[in-house]
Design an enzyme around this catalytic site. Structure first.
Site, PDB file in Angstrom:
ATOM      1  N   PRO A 268       0.792  -1.223   0.000  1.00  0.00           N
ATOM      2  CA  PRO A 268       0.000   0.000   0.000  1.00  0.00           C
ATOM      3  C   PRO A 268       0.826   1.276   0.000  1.00  0.00           C
ATOM      4  O   PRO A 268       1.873   1.360   0.632  1.00  0.00           O
ATOM      5  CB  PRO A 268      -0.837  -0.101   1.282  1.00  0.00           C
ATOM      6  CG  PRO A 268      -0.133  -1.088   2.136  1.00  0.00           C
ATOM      7  CD  PRO A 268       0.566  -2.029   1.204  1.00  0.00           C
ATOM      8  N   ASN A 269       0.334   2.221  -0.766  1.00  0.00           N
ATOM      9  CA  ASN A 269       0.846   3.585  -0.884  1.00  0.00           C
ATOM     10  C   ASN A 269       2.140   3.692  -1.668  1.00  0.00           C
ATOM     11  O   ASN A 269       2.603   4.796  -1.934  1.00  0.00           O
ATOM     12  CB  ASN A 269       1.004   4.246   0.499  1.00  0.00           C
ATOM     13  CG  ASN A 269      -0.322   4.355   1.208  1.00  0.00           C
ATOM     14  OD1 ASN A 269      -1.301   4.809   0.630  1.00  0.00           O
ATOM     15  ND2 ASN A 269      -0.370   3.912   2.449  1.00  0.00           N
TER      16      ASN A 269
ATOM     17  N   ARG B 223       4.645  10.997  -2.361  1.00  0.00           N
ATOM     18  CA  ARG B 223       4.458  10.762  -0.926  1.00  0.00           C
ATOM     19  C   ARG B 223       5.748  11.051  -0.154  1.00  0.00           C
ATOM     20  O   ARG B 223       6.772  10.446  -0.414  1.00  0.00           O
ATOM     21  CB  ARG B 223       4.059   9.301  -0.719  1.00  0.00           C
ATOM     22  CG  ARG B 223       3.947   8.909   0.725  1.00  0.00           C
ATOM     23  CD  ARG B 223       3.756   7.403   0.854  1.00  0.00           C
ATOM     24  NE  ARG B 223       3.709   7.052   2.254  1.00  0.00           N
ATOM     25  CZ  ARG B 223       3.982   5.855   2.704  1.00  0.00           C
ATOM     26  NH1 ARG B 223       4.338   4.895   1.878  1.00  0.00           N
ATOM     27  NH2 ARG B 223       3.916   5.605   3.995  1.00  0.00           N
TER      28      ARG B 223
ATOM     29  N   TYR C  66      10.923   9.092   1.142  1.00  0.00           N
ATOM     30  CA  TYR C  66      10.851   8.101   0.076  1.00  0.00           C
ATOM     31  C   TYR C  66      11.454   8.554  -1.255  1.00  0.00           C
ATOM     32  O   TYR C  66      11.474   7.778  -2.210  1.00  0.00           O
ATOM     33  CB  TYR C  66       9.396   7.672  -0.134  1.00  0.00           C
ATOM     34  CG  TYR C  66       8.801   7.051   1.100  1.00  0.00           C
ATOM     35  CD1 TYR C  66       9.149   5.763   1.483  1.00  0.00           C
ATOM     36  CD2 TYR C  66       7.899   7.755   1.903  1.00  0.00           C
ATOM     37  CE1 TYR C  66       8.624   5.188   2.632  1.00  0.00           C
ATOM     38  CE2 TYR C  66       7.364   7.180   3.049  1.00  0.00           C
ATOM     39  CZ  TYR C  66       7.730   5.901   3.401  1.00  0.00           C
ATOM     40  OH  TYR C  66       7.212   5.335   4.541  1.00  0.00           O
TER      41      TYR C  66
ATOM     42  N   ASN D 151       8.098  -5.505  -0.790  1.00  0.00           N
ATOM     43  CA  ASN D 151       7.955  -4.362   0.098  1.00  0.00           C
ATOM     44  C   ASN D 151       6.479  -4.313   0.465  1.00  0.00           C
ATOM     45  O   ASN D 151       5.663  -3.755  -0.260  1.00  0.00           O
ATOM     46  CB  ASN D 151       8.393  -3.061  -0.572  1.00  0.00           C
ATOM     47  CG  ASN D 151       8.370  -1.888   0.390  1.00  0.00           C
ATOM     48  OD1 ASN D 151       7.724  -1.936   1.422  1.00  0.00           O
ATOM     49  ND2 ASN D 151       9.068  -0.825   0.042  1.00  0.00           N
TER      50      ASN D 151
ATOM     51  N   ALA E 147       3.163  -0.899   4.967  1.00  0.00           N
ATOM     52  CA  ALA E 147       2.557  -0.949   6.299  1.00  0.00           C
ATOM     53  C   ALA E 147       2.067  -2.345   6.673  1.00  0.00           C
ATOM     54  O   ALA E 147       2.032  -2.689   7.858  1.00  0.00           O
ATOM     55  CB  ALA E 147       1.409   0.050   6.392  1.00  0.00           C
TER      56      ALA E 147
ATOM     57  N   ASP F 145       1.739 -15.629   6.477  1.00  0.00           N
ATOM     58  CA  ASP F 145       1.329 -17.003   6.195  1.00  0.00           C
ATOM     59  C   ASP F 145       1.479 -17.336   4.715  1.00  0.00           C
ATOM     60  O   ASP F 145       1.887 -18.442   4.363  1.00  0.00           O
ATOM     61  CB  ASP F 145      -0.115 -17.242   6.640  1.00  0.00           C
ATOM     62  CG  ASP F 145      -0.269 -17.352   8.144  1.00  0.00           C
ATOM     63  OD1 ASP F 145       0.757 -17.497   8.852  1.00  0.00           O
ATOM     64  OD2 ASP F 145      -1.423 -17.281   8.616  1.00  0.00           O
TER      65      ASP F 145
ATOM     66  N   GLU G 259      12.636  -9.279   1.921  1.00  0.00           N
ATOM     67  CA  GLU G 259      11.840  -8.138   2.387  1.00  0.00           C
ATOM     68  C   GLU G 259      12.653  -6.866   2.205  1.00  0.00           C
ATOM     69  O   GLU G 259      13.823  -6.820   2.592  1.00  0.00           O
ATOM     70  CB  GLU G 259      11.493  -8.332   3.865  1.00  0.00           C
ATOM     71  CG  GLU G 259      10.730  -7.179   4.475  1.00  0.00           C
ATOM     72  CD  GLU G 259      10.493  -7.360   5.971  1.00  0.00           C
ATOM     73  OE1 GLU G 259      10.337  -6.338   6.655  1.00  0.00           O
ATOM     74  OE2 GLU G 259      10.478  -8.512   6.463  1.00  0.00           O
TER      75      GLU G 259
ATOM     76  N   HIS H 290      12.654  -2.387   2.411  1.00  0.00           N
ATOM     77  CA  HIS H 290      12.047  -1.121   2.821  1.00  0.00           C
ATOM     78  C   HIS H 290      12.925   0.010   2.307  1.00  0.00           C
ATOM     79  O   HIS H 290      14.153  -0.093   2.353  1.00  0.00           O
ATOM     80  CB  HIS H 290      11.924  -1.034   4.343  1.00  0.00           C
ATOM     81  CG  HIS H 290      11.062  -2.109   4.901  1.00  0.00           C
ATOM     82  ND1 HIS H 290       9.695  -2.075   4.812  1.00  0.00           N
ATOM     83  CD2 HIS H 290      11.383  -3.274   5.506  1.00  0.00           C
ATOM     84  CE1 HIS H 290       9.203  -3.172   5.352  1.00  0.00           C
ATOM     85  NE2 HIS H 290      10.208  -3.921   5.768  1.00  0.00           N
TER      86      HIS H 290
ATOM     87  N   ARG I 150      12.593   4.787  12.735  1.00  0.00           N
ATOM     88  CA  ARG I 150      11.300   5.464  12.669  1.00  0.00           C
ATOM     89  C   ARG I 150      10.442   5.086  13.883  1.00  0.00           C
ATOM     90  O   ARG I 150      10.950   4.695  14.918  1.00  0.00           O
ATOM     91  CB  ARG I 150      10.628   5.120  11.340  1.00  0.00           C
ATOM     92  CG  ARG I 150      11.477   5.653  10.159  1.00  0.00           C
ATOM     93  CD  ARG I 150      10.844   5.448   8.833  1.00  0.00           C
ATOM     94  NE  ARG I 150       9.599   6.225   8.745  1.00  0.00           N
ATOM     95  CZ  ARG I 150       8.718   6.049   7.773  1.00  0.00           C
ATOM     96  NH1 ARG I 150       8.915   5.145   6.841  1.00  0.00           N
ATOM     97  NH2 ARG I 150       7.615   6.784   7.739  1.00  0.00           N
TER      98      ARG I 150
END
Length: 137
Positions: free
Chosen positions: A9-10, A17, A22, A71, A74, A84, A95, A97, A104
């Site tokens: 999301p986002n 943003r 970012y 990524n 949130a 899962d 993963e 970010h 943060r």
């Protein structure tokens, strides 16, 4: 080699943003750079703001690619369902970010994804994706 990048999301709002966190580059533009940088790897990309769509994409990727760069944004900190889905996979997941989540808010310091990932890359801006792709080579 086929690597699938999945953004949560986002992340469709990159470049707009919070550019101080970012950056000012859209993911679409950055994805073109990744494709140029990793010419010998077939890169594909998917983004959704909807948790169920991300889970379906992860399931489908299991039979179609050699690895996933994820990524989850949130959802990293909230989604047992995504964790899962990753646990089910036969392929590795890295993963990523863009920001350093450990510098943060406290809630960003916990990942439901990390225990099921090959590794976690955080805090190198969009280059976190390139580092993740390199980890598969």
């Amino acid at each position: 080699m086929k690597i699938h990048i999945i953004n949560g999301p986002n992340l469709n709002m990159l470049g707009i943003r919070e550019p101080e966190i970012y950056g000012k580059t859209s993911f679409k533009d950055f994805f073109s750079e990744l494709q140029f940088q990793f010419k010998d790897i077939e890169l594909s990309y998917f983004q959704s703001n909807i948790e169920g769509e991300l889970i379906s994409e992860i399931h489908e990727a299991n039979d179609n690619v050699d690895g996933i760069v994820l990524n989850a944004a949130a959802y990293t900190h909230t989604s047992i369902a995504l964790a899962d889905a990753i646990k089910i996979l036969d392929i590795p997941v890295v993963e990523v970010h863009i920001s350093n989540v450990y510098a943060r808010e406290n809630f960003r310091k916990h990942s439901y994804i990390a225990p099921h990932a090959l590794g976690v890359i955080s805090g190198f801006g969009l280059q976190s994706y390139a580092l993740a792709i390199q980890s598969f080579i």
